[in-house]
Scaffold this motif. Structure first.
Motif: not given
Length: 622
Positions: A395-406, A392-393, A356-366
């Motif tokens: 998931i919303k961003a993955y759906q195309g909504k403009k929201v900052s999840y970090i 939740d944010d 339902v989402a694949e947020p980009e967080l930074g280098l080397g998420p473990l």
């Protein structure tokens, strides 16, 4: 100690003060007591978290000991080390690996091995909540799983896992209770691994294993494609999910990272159990453990493609999601557990439809931890940061909504691996603290030579922003930890006389006609000599015994003291013999008396003002 002082329920400090005066003045132990000395204060580095004079920490932390093979207990938020529990290692202080009782436990691991690589400590649960009964830990080095009893904080079972190589990821079934301990075997081997197919990697496989939490027997195994890494379970008892790398089936680094995607593998527990019940399994070699086929196309598993070489696998405390951490990708994959239901029901076409989402967080998420307020915290190994983000944010961003999840990134020092929040792996995640276990500590502490300590860092997450409040060195790579509220724990203060930990020794004494709490006797049977003695501060029940050179000597000691923390030791000089005997415990050790002469034994745990005088002689005839 007198019966009168037992009735008074003395503390160890009162007991020591009273007996010191008795020893000096020659008066009875029931005389007047000295005043109590002030306790020591311990403060964390946080301005809002002080563990003050006479106060206790709010949480127990169970830390793996990495290559030391042990488990350590820390208090949080003070980060004070409280105890070390030897598991796969030998320990001179407690006699682990020397006492007969510990040898019985270690024998269950298929050894003799005296090393371990302890990675993932996890506590048993009921309905997704810690129950304070057991902590389980894996040994990657020797393919074992151990169980620690939390009432005595001792390892009581070690199991060798058949058919596989190198147990890595380990988690418990969370609901309705911990029936199984789920174990990932990382390295692929031929089945059976008996010398055939040595150079044919296409014949290599690995397995997911379910260890029965009570019997510590392996109930079943599932063959998979690829190399299993980390694992976690849902909150219904229906699924476990594991990260899985090396979809290529390679044996070299280049061969193992060629594909753009590997998998998160979901195991359908009820389906596997039903297959076992119906006899739809096989066995391998001498092992009688049922094995089912969970490779691609199996009805027992679901292979969800995720970016290559995923690492950590974590379940959100609301029970909605599995999070697979990318490692070689800057993303994490959020997998909907309800969509897994849909897939097994035939309602989804593609395994990736469960994401339902694949947020980009930074280098080397473990690894990812949770605060129970909808936020997640992911370690970024290469960036040396913790990323706080909202599920939740994302998931919303993955759906195309403009929201900052970090929400925030916090620098840590350096290269964090696992991180854990207080109660964060349970339904009771409370969002107070996060611990980052950093792999490197260069420039943080005084230099101690080429081998550096690791660095554990405590982070306050109770507010809107993360605040780093403490860091401290620790040895031999504590790989992982878990944090449990002290209300869940009920450790004993003194041993129960019928404790199963020393049941074999009790049975031996019964066969010899010995009452362990009253008898001080020597039993001779040819070249085997058994010495039964009691101990009560400051003396052993037997102060000398005679054996012949070459005799196999078994010494059994029962500590009659009733005061908590009055632990005795038994150490024989120049014989490599040293064990611990806690209040009301029975412990034993067997050795060969191969040196003629006078050999003193003594109590090596300080127990009394006359502790130095607590000793005796083993007289070995030539």
């Amino acid at each position: 100690m007198s019966k009168e002082s037992e009735k008074q329920g003395l503390t160890r400090r009162e007991f020591l003060n009273a007996t010191a005066m008795a020893g000096v003045a020659g008066v009875s132990l029931g005389g007047g007591l000295m005043g109590m000395s002030p306790a020591f204060a311990a403060k964390s580095a946080s301005g809002n978290a002080t563990v003050g004079l006479g106060e206790l920490d709010e949480y127990y932390g169970f830390w793996s000991g990495g290559q030391s093979g042990e488990v350590r207990i820390l208090g949080l938020p003070s980060m004070r080390e409280l105890m070390r529990i030897p598991v796969f290692n030998m320990d001179s202080a407690t006699g682990w690996g020397m006492s007969n009782e510990s040898k019985d436990v270690l024998a269950g691991g298929g050894g003799p091995y005296f090393n371990g690589d302890a990675h993932h400590p996890h506590m048993s649960m009921t309905d997704g909540r810690y129950d304070g009964k057991y902590v389980f830990i894996n040994d990657k080095a020797n393919t074992r799983v151990a169980r620690i009893r939390c009432d005595i904080m001792k390892t009581d079972k070690i199991t060798s896992i058949p058919n596989v190589s190198a147990i890595h990821g380990l988690r418990v079934q969370k609901a309705p209770y911990t029936k199984y301990v789920f174990c990932n075997a990382e390295f692929r081997i031929p089945h059976p691994n008996d010398g055939r197919d040595l150079t044919d990697p296409s014949k290599y496989r690995t397995m997911f294993s379910a260890v029965n939490a009570e019997t510590m027997e392996v109930d079943w195994q599932v063959i998979v494609d690829g190399n299993l890494d980390n694992t976690d379970a849902d909150y219904t008892g229906k699924y476990a999910c594991s990260t899985c790398y090396n979809s290529e089936g390679g044996v070299t680094l280049a061969e193992s990272i060629a594909n753009e995607r590997d998998w998160a593998v979901v195991f359908n527990i009820p389906r596997i159990e039903k297959a076992i019940e119906k006899g739809m399994f096989t066995t391998l070699g001498d092992s009688k453990v049922p094995v089912v086929d969970g490779t691609h196309g199996s009805k027992y598993t679901l292979y969800i493609p995720v970016p290559k070489s995923p690492h950590g696998l974590n379940t959100s405390p609301d029970g909605k999601y599995f999070v697979a951490n990318g490692k070689l990708s800057p993303t994490v994959s959020i997998i909907s557990i309800s969509k897994i239901d849909d897939w097994f029901a035939g309602k989804l076409k593609e395994p990736r439809d469960t994401i339902v989402a694949e947020p980009e967080l930074g280098l080397g998420p473990l690894h990812t931890a949770f605060d129970g307020r909808g936020n997640a915290y992911t370690t970024l190994f290469i960036d040396s940061q913790i990323a706080k983000w909202n599920v939740d944010d994302a998931i919303k961003a993955y759906q195309g909504k403009k929201v900052s999840y970090i929400k925030q990134k916090l620098d840590v020092h350096y290269q964090p691996g696992h991180n854990h929040t207080s109660m964060g792996e349970t339904r009771d995640a409370d969002g107070k603290w996060l611990v980052a276990l950093c792999k490197f500590s260069k420039d943080r502490f005084l230099p101690v030579g080429p081998l550096h300590p690791e660095n554990d860092q405590l982070i306050d997450i109770s507010g809107d922003e993360m605040k780093l409040v403490h860091d401290g060195p620790t040895f031999a790579e504590p790989h992982d930890c878990m944090i449990v509220h002290r209300s869940k724990m009920k450790p004993l203060k003194i041993w129960k006389r019928d404790d199963p930990f020393f049941a074999n020794t009790t049975a031996m004494a019964k066969r010899d006609g010995i009452n362990l709490t009253t008898d001080n006797k020597i039993i001779r049977n040819g070249k085997k000599v058994r010495v039964y003695m009691t101990s009560i501060a400051p003396s052993f029940g037997i102060t000398d015994f005679k054996v012949k050179k070459g005799d196999e000597v078994t010494v059994v000691i029962t500590n009659l003291d009733m005061i908590e923390d009055v632990t005795h030791g038994f150490c024989v000089v120049n014989h490599g013999v040293s064990i611990e005997i806690g209040p009301q415990q029975t412990a034993s050790v067997t050795f060969v008396a191969n040196r003629p002469g006078v050999h003193w034994y003594y109590c090596n745990w300080f127990c009394h003002a006359l502790h130095m005088e607590m000793r005796g002689r083993m007289l070995v005839e030539a």
